[in-house]
Design an enzyme around this catalytic site. Sequence first.
Site, mmCIF file in Angstrom:
data_model
loop_
_atom_site.group_PDB
_atom_site.id
_atom_site.type_symbol
_atom_site.label_atom_id
_atom_site.label_comp_id
_atom_site.label_asym_id
_atom_site.label_seq_id
_atom_site.Cartn_x
_atom_site.Cartn_y
_atom_site.Cartn_z
ATOM 1 N N GLU A 1 0.821 -1.233 0.000
ATOM 2 C CA GLU A 1 0.000 0.000 0.000
ATOM 3 C C GLU A 1 0.848 1.274 0.000
ATOM 4 O O GLU A 1 0.677 2.153 0.843
ATOM 5 C CB GLU A 1 -0.946 -0.003 1.217
ATOM 6 C CG GLU A 1 -1.959 -1.114 1.150
ATOM 7 C CD GLU A 1 -3.047 -1.033 2.226
ATOM 8 O OE1 GLU A 1 -2.947 -0.221 3.158
ATOM 9 O OE2 GLU A 1 -4.017 -1.811 2.116
ATOM 10 N N GLU B 1 -5.589 -8.415 -0.055
ATOM 11 C CA GLU B 1 -6.249 -8.089 1.218
ATOM 12 C C GLU B 1 -7.723 -7.867 0.915
ATOM 13 O O GLU B 1 -8.063 -6.954 0.156
ATOM 14 C CB GLU B 1 -5.671 -6.826 1.858
ATOM 15 C CG GLU B 1 -4.327 -7.050 2.506
ATOM 16 C CD GLU B 1 -3.837 -5.838 3.317
ATOM 17 O OE1 GLU B 1 -4.662 -5.170 3.961
ATOM 18 O OE2 GLU B 1 -2.620 -5.594 3.269
#
Length: 491
Positions: A172, A291
């Site tokens: 991320e 995720e």
Amino acid sequence: MKATLYINTKDAISPIDDRIYSSFIEHMGRAVYTGIYEPAHPSADQEGFRQDVADLIRPLNVSHIRYPGGNFLSGYDWKDGIGPKNNRPVRPEMAWSALEPNQVGTDEFLSFCEKLQISPMLGVNLGTGTPKDAVELLEYCNSSLPTYWAEKRIENGRKEPYGVKLWCLGNEMDGPWQICAKTAAEYSRIACETAKLMKMLDPDIELVACGSSYRDMPTFGAWEETVLRECYPYIDYLSLHQYYQNMDGDVMSFLCRDEDMADFIDEVAAICQRIKKEKNSDKDIKLSFDEWNVWYHFQKAGRSPEKWIVGRPIEEEEFDFADTLLVGSMLNTLINHSDIVKIACLAQLVNCIAPIMTQEGGKSWTQTIYWPFLYTSRYGRGTALKIKKEAPSYTCRARKDASYLSSCAVLSEEENILSLFLINKSPDEEMVLSLPGIKGELISFVTIDGVPLDAVNTAASQPVVPREVTEKRLDELKLPTSSWNMLRIKL
Ligand code: AHR
């Protein structure tokens, strides 16, 4: 209400990649310390791993576990976590404001995976870390050359290389919360150079580059394009992350988030196609949805545990029955996109946003979302089939035409069994289902139903559990109100 599914066993979407049934363990909260690892627990093995927890992980048939983060990854020095345990440093862990004692590191995690026969998906730190740190970790794990880090591994007790095949290039990196977050151009440069270096040492590995942290990021789309343009020759997958919430209690809007997930995948797939064309390349970049889950209960409860302790008990989601329905529907979405989604990780596995919970020194138990994952992972293997669906829809704040029925169909050619995973989202009406053209014997009909949408499983009671439906007639199929279902038909 009535629904019809038209399925032709010759009309396939794609073989399903086993890696869509993967999960994730981060050094976050109590996922590791007092989760999978607790040397003082009565069930702990010689290496300190809780066997009561291992016994709950095994039935999930998890393909890969992503490790060690997550946001944790971007501040982690893997060299802190190797060698004799009493020489390892305790560090302030900035991503989650905890203490990291480094008692579990690369060797312990890889040994844990081997014992469970689960493959690792390791991340390299592209926050505070460098391409050099990344390739040294690869050397430590996979090399059989007579070189420094490979020999360190042998010195630390592991002769054979681990052969870790799947690697994430950071985590991320677009998120302002990320340690050493980067612009798309900055990330692309470091990801590209790290990927080159890693593939020079081990050309057999596969690499996942970071996509946007979630679909609503302001840079979503532009970020993916930049990363793909820069890294195309060196990467194999682009990541997607998404968690869904039900903060305002609008449950029907929450229950159709699987359709947003489908739109998200389609959008990223279209970007990959566009850049492939632009590059005139033969190579397809596939997707790693590494995720995904529901995540909001802990935040909604406003809990804020004490900081700077080992195993800070954060994000211990208590999932309810509505979450079972959405998690089941999200699994269906992944299967229905199995032509492009090749890896997916339920985030996470133990204690943090997880299907498995533990008490320190005490019990372990399964949450409501454990069950759809277990059944889909166990029986959703083979080939995903196309479905032409006729089912009623509803209007809610999130969508104008949300379907009451989530469905997917999986053919196991080996056993000649068709498995259907079906969620009736209507809280008011059962669904009468017809399957024209499907002939065979209904050998299993498992349902999860009959509890309020806010029912939860705890250490003390487990109201949300599957049951086998005794009435097994293909010509009289009824999906109960608010239910998750699996039908297995021997053709
Ligand atoms: O899974 C929990 C966190 O969610 C991860 O650390 C991060 O990657 C994401 O924002």
